[in-house]
Design an enzyme around this catalytic site. Structure first.
Site, mmCIF file in Angstrom:
data_model
loop_
_atom_site.group_PDB
_atom_site.id
_atom_site.type_symbol
_atom_site.label_atom_id
_atom_site.label_comp_id
_atom_site.label_asym_id
_atom_site.label_seq_id
_atom_site.Cartn_x
_atom_site.Cartn_y
_atom_site.Cartn_z
ATOM 1 N N ASP A 283 -18.941 -4.196 -5.614
ATOM 2 C CA ASP A 283 -17.990 -3.416 -6.400
ATOM 3 C C ASP A 283 -16.971 -4.409 -6.982
ATOM 4 O O ASP A 283 -16.920 -5.577 -6.601
ATOM 5 C CB ASP A 283 -17.337 -2.311 -5.567
ATOM 6 C CG ASP A 283 -16.799 -1.199 -6.480
ATOM 7 O OD1 ASP A 283 -16.622 -1.448 -7.695
ATOM 8 O OD2 ASP A 283 -16.560 -0.086 -5.991
HETATM 9 C C1 BGC Z 1 -15.615 1.444 -8.911
HETATM 10 C C2 BGC Z 1 -17.099 1.424 -9.200
HETATM 11 C C3 BGC Z 1 -17.330 1.090 -10.659
HETATM 12 C C4 BGC Z 1 -16.668 -0.225 -10.958
HETATM 13 C C5 BGC Z 1 -16.884 -0.695 -12.381
HETATM 14 C C6 BGC Z 1 -14.921 0.200 -9.416
HETATM 15 O O1 BGC Z 1 -13.537 0.301 -9.308
HETATM 16 O O2 BGC Z 1 -15.413 1.601 -7.523
HETATM 17 O O3 BGC Z 1 -17.672 2.644 -8.859
HETATM 18 O O4 BGC Z 1 -18.697 1.070 -10.929
HETATM 19 O O5 BGC Z 1 -15.278 -0.110 -10.729
HETATM 20 O O6 BGC Z 1 -16.201 0.059 -13.291
#
Ligand code: BGC
Length: 757
Positions: A283
């Site tokens: 993540d």
């Molecule tokens: C989220 C993810 C997301 C990523 C990219 C993160 O803050 O937890 O689910 O895919 O950002 O945008």
């Protein structure tokens, strides 16, 4: 073009392997590390600086372009403009000695241009076909603009509605969650990775993220192995078995170990037990954050430890830990084999997506695909199928246009395009988004007079949302808004109308990521508005716009009709109008238990008997111990009854299966849908098992006066569970109860026996 792509899919694993071997043999340590780094590429409006995110709008894109030019970036995210994607791809291909293209990823959560109902709503359709079709449209639009990979589906089980990301998943239940996960993976990916007009699916966030302490996003998670194996892992396992090409890690600590550096999660469970062969992405900034967690000593240590658990690609905004991999390999902290194995998995995805042969795409086609009217039709049907009729006392719904002279439509959400779409979408087209007010107006034309008043000003978050940096996210606070006069005007309109439709819920920036709440009440003065309208004596229909259960205790007693339309997406208002006037019957069901108040959470239907759920004395002295609406609840314009529940065999051995059959009849006077649900309970054994567990469902349409017999199979897969004492899957010899009905309180029941082997 399509034929060429199909031919490429025929490339054998052997051919792919030797192509990768050749590349690996020539790549420098920095080039290998670069393949394992995914950068955000932000072009934001205005002067956004967010030091916490390491984001400076002026320098961040330049830094990424420089990395592309050096051949040291493997993937980008957050670019959706087709011309930009081709331009950046050219920088990558020309900047890399081997011409290795980058993968473009994006959060394609519930649509790209055509916005579908939010994921929790899609799950509420209990209809895998609708879900698959929706994600296939999302994939088609994404591929047309050059995106190769979706950071979706989110398959985290969520049992605490204070957690804002409950909206992104399929709710509380692992069985429903697994079915929904599979449908989404199929929709995104099609037959196999690289299929034309499809993209890679990336189920997330492995694992346990939905159980954040106190419902506070990103907070620590402590889950027993019993809960992980029986509840939190099944949707991931199902998604992997359906062929998902990618998995994303989770931000938080799981049982004291950051998920992103958790060897047991990624080595033992994901790779060794589930046999996952695809690539894992962290993540955002989660590898760097191994330092913030006070798990890794510094960025080099963070990189070494993440790569050591086969966490292949780091998603980063700037200054990635994986840039330090070469020095980690030199010092012996990371192994060259681990780095190579990860690079291999990333290159394999690129080859399978056909990017080496065709890194660029036809930008002009994007407009045509994004404009395809068929996509809006799919989204409208999905919104119709997702809606859940929570209450319909006195059959207020459906409305009859012929006998109505006037309708009052009330509440700011009734005419808010941005809120109709819901959170986690960025490429929408507001002009083509249909609000409830617009949907009703275009449905009835001049035949019925429709008056609208917001009644109250939009409520605001006390603390702003991180998504505000994209602009247009928070509702506008209207100037010169006379609160009392507006409320009065709304009540007056209601009084003069034949029916009042109040739209209430949460503004979309109040739910989603980083949108946890300590309360479930209707924000702002919405309850006051509803009460004022009900007071007028005009029949009231409440349309709820939400992604989590809200405290509707007052409404559930005083408002005759309540229809949950969620955040219904681009064609949401048209769908709402069709539902209200009975062109289609609501048929969705709740994918979570709807508590009465925040004080009851977490609350699930599949608790064990130790909860003594019937014993009010031992529960809250100030509130019922039952939910406001049970899991699986949802009414329709039909009237369903269940009979003749039978099991074909009284007793079976552990490797045999029973077939359950039940007759369902629609005794109403309209065709309608019903989701027939099957629950089981094991009476005794080596563990106390939940009072009920969903183990089968089918959504059917039945004409007025029609009936149908349905079958369900129950065998080892449905009857076994992970036992905390045996630390393994067991199937107990026991008596099993079966219920079939329209929600988790179904009464029609029978039993069968499983004998020891
Ligand atoms: C989220 C993810 C997301 C990523 C990219 C993160 O803050 O937890 O689910 O895919 O950002 O945008």
């Amino acid at each position: 073009m399509v034929e060429e792509q199909t031919a490429r899919l025929g490339e054998t694993d052997e051919a792919i392997r030797s192509r990768i071997d050749e590349l690996l043999a020539g790549m420098t340590p920095a080039e290998k590390a670069g393949q394992l780094i995914q950068y955000f590429y932000f072009r934001l409006p205005g002067d956004v600086e967010n030091p916490a995110l390491g984001l400076d709008v002026d320098t961040q894109p330049l830094m990424v372009e420089a990395a592309l030019g050096r051949g040291e970036a493997g993937s980008l995210l957050f670019v959706t403009n087709p011309a930009e994607i081709n331009r950046l791809q050219r920088l990558a291909v020309e900047g890399n000695r081997f011409g290795i293209p980058v993968l473009f990823g994006f959060d394609v959560i519930h649509g790209l241009r055509t916005i579908f109902p939010v994921p929790i709503a899609m799950a509420a359709s209990w209809d895998p076909e609708t879900i698959e079709r929706g994600q296939a449209v999302a994939a088609r639009e994404s591929r047309a603009v050059g995106i190769h990979w979706a950071f979706a589906p989110m398959v985290d089980i969520a049992r605490d509605p204070r957690w804002g990301r409950i909206i992104e998943g399929a709710g509380e239940d692992p069985f429903l969650g697994a079915v929904v996960a599979v449908a989404q993976v199929r929709g995104f990916q099609g037959e196999k990775i690289g299929a034309p007009e499809r993209i890679i699916a990336g189920p997330k966030h492995f694992a346990g993220y939905g159980n954040a302490l106190g419902g506070r996003d990103y907070d620590e998670v402590n889950l027993s192995d019993y809960e992980l194996w029986n509840v939190y892992f099944p949707p991931f396992r199902a998604a992997i078995e359906a062929g998902a090409g990618n998995i994303m890690t989770a931000y938080m600590d799981l049982n004291g170990i950051p998920a992103t550096g958790n060897r047991w999660l990624f080595r033992d469970v994901l790779r060794d037990t589930f046999g996952f062969q695809g690539f894992v992405v962290s993540d955002a900034n989660a590898v760097r954050n191994l330092v913030t967690h006070e798990f890794a000593a510094d960025l080099t240590d963070a990189g070494a430890r993440a790569i050591g658990v086969s966490m292949d690609m780091e998603m980063a905004i700037a200054d990635p830990a994986y840039a330090h991999l070469p020095e980690a390999v030199d010092s012996g902290a990371a192994s060259q084999e681990a780095v190579d194995a990860s690079v291999r998995r990333v290159l394999e995805a690129k080859i399978k997506m056909g990017l080496f042969d065709e890194p660029y795409f036809d930008e002009d086609r994007a407009r045509e695909v994004l404009g395809d009217p068929a996509h809006r039709d799919v989204a409208r049907t999905a919104a119709e199928r997702a809606a859940v009729l929570l209450r319909n006392e006195g059959d207020v719904l459906p409305l009859d246009a012929a006998s109505l002279g006037s309708i009052a439509v009330l509440g700011p959400l009734a005419d808010s395009k941005r809120d109709t779409l819901g959170p986690w979408c960025f490429d929408f087209d507001l002009d083509e988004t249909v609000t409830v007010l617009e949907g009703l107006r275009s449905k009835v034309g001049d035949a019925v007079k429709i008056d609208y008043a917001p009644g109250i000003r939009p409520a605001q978050r006390r603390f702003p949302s991180m998504f505000d940096m994209f602009g247009g996210n928070a509702p506008e606070d209207p100037e010169n808004f006379d609160d009392d006069a507006e409320l009065q005007r709304a009540a007056d309109l209601a009084r003069e109308a034949d029916v009042a439709i109040v739209v209430a819920g949460e503004w979309q920036n109040m739910i989603g990521e980083a949108a946890s709440r300590s309360s479930l009440e209707l924000p702002g003065r919405q309850l006051e508005l509803l009460q004022a309208v009900v007071e007028t004596g005009t029949p009231v229909v409440l349309l709820v716009m939400n992604g989590r259960p809200l405290d509707l205790r007052w409404a559930a007693e005083r408002v005759p009709a309540i229809l949950d339309i969620w955040y219904p997406g681009t064609s949401g208002g048209s769908a709402a109008a069709n539902l209200l006037f009975g062109d289609v019957s609501p048929g969705g069901k709740l994918p979570f238990t709807w508590p009465r108040t925040v004080g009851q959470v977490p609350m699930v239907y599949s608790h064990t008997l130790s909860h003594e759920p019937e014993n009010q004395e031992r529960r809250y002295w100030d509130e019922e111990s039952t939910p406001l609406f049970p899991f699986g609840h949802g009414l329709s314009y039909g009237s369903f009854s269940y009979s003749n529940l039978t099991v074909d065999r009284d007793a079976i051995g552990p490797d045999e299966a029973v077939s359950v059959s039940v007759e369902v009849a629609n005794n109403g006077d309209r065709e309608a849908d019903e989701v027939v649900q099957l629950y089981i309970h094991q009476r005794y054994g080596l563990s106390s098992r939940p009072v009920r567990e969903l183990k089968g469902f089918q959504r059917i349409s039945l004409g007025a006066g029609k009936s149908r017999t349905l079958q369900f199979g129950l065998g080892r897969a449905e009857l076994s569970y992970w036992n905390a004492a045996a630390r393994d899957w067991v199937l107990d010899a026991s008596t099993f109860e079966v219920w079939v009905g329209g929600d988790s309180t179904a009464e029609l029941t029978t039993t069968f026996q499983v004998n020891a082997g």
